[in-house]
Design an enzyme around this catalytic site. Structure first.
Site, short mmCIF file in Angstrom:
data_model
loop_
_atom_site.label_atom_id
_atom_site.label_comp_id
_atom_site.label_asym_id
_atom_site.label_seq_id
_atom_site.Cartn_x
_atom_site.Cartn_y
_atom_site.Cartn_z
CG ASP A 213 43.53 40.07 38.31
OD1 ASP A 213 44.38 39.26 37.89
OD2 ASP A 213 42.33 40.00 38.01
C1 NOJ Z 1 43.73 37.76 35.50
C2 NOJ Z 1 42.42 37.31 36.02
O1 NOJ Z 1 41.56 38.41 36.23
C3 NOJ Z 1 42.50 36.50 37.31
O2 NOJ Z 1 41.24 35.94 37.55
C4 NOJ Z 1 43.56 35.45 37.22
O3 NOJ Z 1 43.60 34.69 38.41
C5 NOJ Z 1 44.88 36.12 36.95
N1 NOJ Z 1 44.81 36.82 35.67
C6 NOJ Z 1 46.05 35.14 36.93
O4 NOJ Z 1 46.00 34.36 35.80
#
Ligand code: NOJ
Length: 697
Positions: A263
């Site tokens: 993430d």
């Molecule tokens: C953080 C989030 O937790 C995740 O769900 C998302 O896909 C990513 N950022 C990318 O934006």
């Protein structure tokens, strides 16, 4: 490209070029004009590194994708096309209902269709991979990310994650209108303590295997190409550095063969978690755990080359990772067409706004409808009130390309209707509503109140919303409440004042039209809650399928003291999982259990006694009477959404197999025990008992 050509390409790559493929950056990095400033400077990147990056996240337009790809290919030595990823969560530009609402449709085909339409729109803008579906099981409405989930039941969630993957990936990525799915967040994120985002998670392996893994498994079995690791810790180790989860469980037990992406900035957060003290130790831990793409840090870029050179990590493992990334690019056809579909002007027939409207009508949950106050009759004179009646803030989180100013408010949707005689947003002159037949009051959350980093400790409506409802009630008792929300809210204060409640979630671009379709009966509602609505925030975590306790609450003697209950709130939810009404009168009858040795069949009949065509969701729950580990009091095992025309009947059946009755034992293996199972059949999670089935083993 043939596999041998990919291997030959890999052999031509320098170590730095290979590691570049394992890094993902935002478009801002690619806007530097020959000079290192801004984000590149902050991350300490040079142009050689930039020109070997593998993937980009979060572009906005087709033109942006074309530009970035063109410049990149012009500069990069091996000209391996970039792969573009984005958060296409419930639509790209045309916004559909939030995932929690989509799950409430209890219609997997509808979810598949929505994902398929989103893929068409996103692929036309150059997106190759979406960071969806979110498979996290959720039980705490304080957590803002319940909005992105499929709710509190792992069976429902599994059906939905499977449908998302099928919808996005269709018959394969060779079709340029399909995109690859990245299921997230692996795993346990939904258990963030206190519902606070990014907080500690501490769950048992039995719960992890029994409740949390199935919806990931369903997405993986459906062919999801990527998995995103979650921010949280499990067993004390951040998932980003958790080899047990990312390798032993994900690869070995769930047989995942695709790409694992971190993430956002999660590899650098290993330092914040204080399980690593440098780029090197963080990168080593993440890579060895199984993270293959580093989203938005420079850690892999700067640390992995040295870690390979010093022999701390193996280049062979890097090669395996890079091959997986090249293979996905190849599957998308990027080597032949780096502008995948963008130059062909691929078109599609569907009018997405029309689709968004009709999909949204299937996600609005009618919680209550006293005296059949709904649907509104053609002769009714209506007043409109409440903080959200003119609001176009109906898209919900993760709708970054959706246009709020083009969405439809309830008042706008009613605009040309002769039904409406008054509209008031503020608490002024509510006595005006004395003269109307019914008042529709729209209240609820704003778009920014639910989603990532939107945890709350208070689940009630605002004081202003509550006051509006109470004040109007003094003048007119025919109140129809419409609630916008990204999570289950505590409606206890206002529920007694409303004759009808339509729980609208965030319905997307066509919110007002879809809501008015249902309020007027043009569309008969058919959704069911995918998450229980609480009586109090203090009940969190709340879910119908809670585990059996040694001191179960006694419904017949609710005030008995030493039982599992709260002193100050009625036990159970205000509205339970699976609940949702419609305008028909559909009766379930003639249900019978046909016993087999290793399976059983349940036959049932639905009869629609009304003049209105309708849909019902027949739900089958089971209870395992005795088990090795403590099991939920009941669990959804099958559901079917069926249409029953006015004054007609429908005959349906469920086949229950042993695999449906298997559960995770203390040694983490899943199998079925002999013994008795109770079966419950009905229209919500309080479905009455139908009978029992004995499995002799
Ligand atoms: C953080 C989030 O937790 C995740 O769900 C998302 O896909 C990513 N950022 C990318 O934006």
């Amino acid at each position: 490209m043939e596999q041998e050509q990919l291997l030959a390409l890999l052999q031509k790559m320098t170590l730095e070029e290979k590691i570049g493929q394992m890094v993902q950056l935002t478009p801002t990095f690619f806007s530097e004009d020959g000079e290192i400033t801004g984000p590149m400077l902050e991350m300490g990147l040079n142009f050689e590194q930039l020109n070997s990056i593998g993937t980009v996240l979060g572009t906005h337009t087709k033109e942006e994708v074309i530009n970035i790809q063109k410049n990149y290919l012009a500069q990069s030595r091996l000209k391996i096309p970039l792969m573009f990823m984005a958060d296409v969560i419930h639509g790209y530009e045309t916004i559909f209902p939030i995932p929690l609402a989509m799950a409430s449709s209890f219609n997997p085909e509808l979810v598949e269709k929505m994902a398929h339409l989103s893929a068409k729109e996103a692929s036309a803008a150059g997106i190759h991979v979406t960071f969806s579906p979110m498979a996290d099981l959720v039980r705490d409405a304080r957590w803002g990310r319940v909005l992105e989930s499929n709710g509190e039941d792992s069976y429902l969630s599994s059906k939905m994650t499977e449908s998302y993957v099928k919808g996005y990936q269709g018959e394969g990525l060779i079709n340029k209108q399909n995109i690859a799915a990245c299921v997230k967040h692996f795993v346990g994120y939904g258990e963030s303590q206190g519902g606070k985002d990014y907080n500690t998670v501490d769950i048992s392996d039995v719960v992890l295997f029994q409740d949390h893994l199935p919806s990931f498994k369903a997405a993986i079995d459906a062919g999801a190409k990527l998995v995103m690791s979650s921010f949280n810790i499990v067993r004390g180790v951040p998932v980003t550095a958790n080899r047990y989860l990312l390798t032993d469980v994900l690869r070995d037990k769930l047989n995942f063969e695709g790409i694992v992406i971190s993430d956002w900035a999660a590899i650098s957060e290993l330092v914040q978690h204080r399980v690593a003290d440098s780029k090197y130790s963080a990168s080593k831990k993440a890579f060895e755990a199984g993270v293959e793409i580093d989203m938005m840090t420079d850690f892999y870029l700067h640390a992995l080359p040295e870690l390979v050179k010093s022999g701390e990590i193996s280049e062979q493992k890097i090669d395996e990772t890079v091959m997986r990334i090249l293979e996905l690019k190849n599957e998308l056809g990027l080597f032949e067409d780096p502008y995948r579909g963008l130059m062909d002007q691929l078109s599609y027939e569907e009018d997405l706004r029309v689709e968004s409207r009709s999909i949204a009508t299937e996600t609005l949950v009618l919680l209550k409808n006293q005296e059949s106050i709904l649907p509104i009759k053609p002769t009714d004179k209506i007043g409109l009130a409440g903080s959200k009646v003119n609001s176009r803030d109906t898209l919900g989180a993760w709708s970054w390309l959706g246009k709020i100013d083009e969405s439809i408010s309830i008042a706008e949707a009613f605009k040309d209707s002769e039904l409406i005689i008054d509209v008031a947003e503020q608490i002024v002159d509510f006595d005006r509503f004395q003269t109307v037949d019914k008042v529709i009051i729209a209240v609820g959350e704003t778009g920014s109140e639910a989603g990532e980093a939107a945890s709350k400790t208070n689940l009630k409506l605002t004081l202003q919303d509550i006051e509006t409802i109470k004040q109007i009630h003094q003048w007119n008792q025919n109140i129809i409440l419409v609630v916008y929300a990204g999570r289950p809210l505590d409606l206890t204060d206002v529920e007694p004042f409303a004759k009808a409640i339509l729980y609208a979630w965030f319905p997307g671009s066509q919110a007002g039209n879809a809501i008015v379709d249902v309020l007027t009966g043009r569309v008969n509602p058919s959704a069911k809650l995918a998450m229980s609505l609480p009586r109090s925030v203090g009940q969190m975590p709340l879910h119908y399928n809670h585990y059996s306790t040694g001191r179960p609450f006694n419904e017949n003697n609710p005030t008995i003291r030493y039982m599992s209950r709260y002193l100050d709130v009625i036990e159970g939810p205000l509205y339970s999982f699976g609940h949702g009404l419609n305008y028909s009168e559909i009766e379930l009858s003639a249900a019978e259990i046909i016993n087999g040795v290793d399976s059983l069949t349940i036959n049932y009949t639905l009869t629609n006694h009304s003049d209105i065509d309708g849909q019902e969701v027949v739900q089958l729950y089971i209870r395992d009477c005795t088990s090795e580990v403590v099991r939920p009091v009941r669990e959804l095992k099958h559901f079917e959404k069926v249409s029953v025309d006015a004054h007609s009947t429908y005959q349906g059946s469920f086949d229950v197999q042993l695999v449906d009755l298997a559960y995770v034992h203390s040694d983490l293996t899943r199998y079925v025990d002999s013994g008795t199972f109770e079966l419950f059949l009905g229209f919500d999670s309080y479905a009455p008992k139908l009978g029992e089935w004995e499995y002799k083993g």
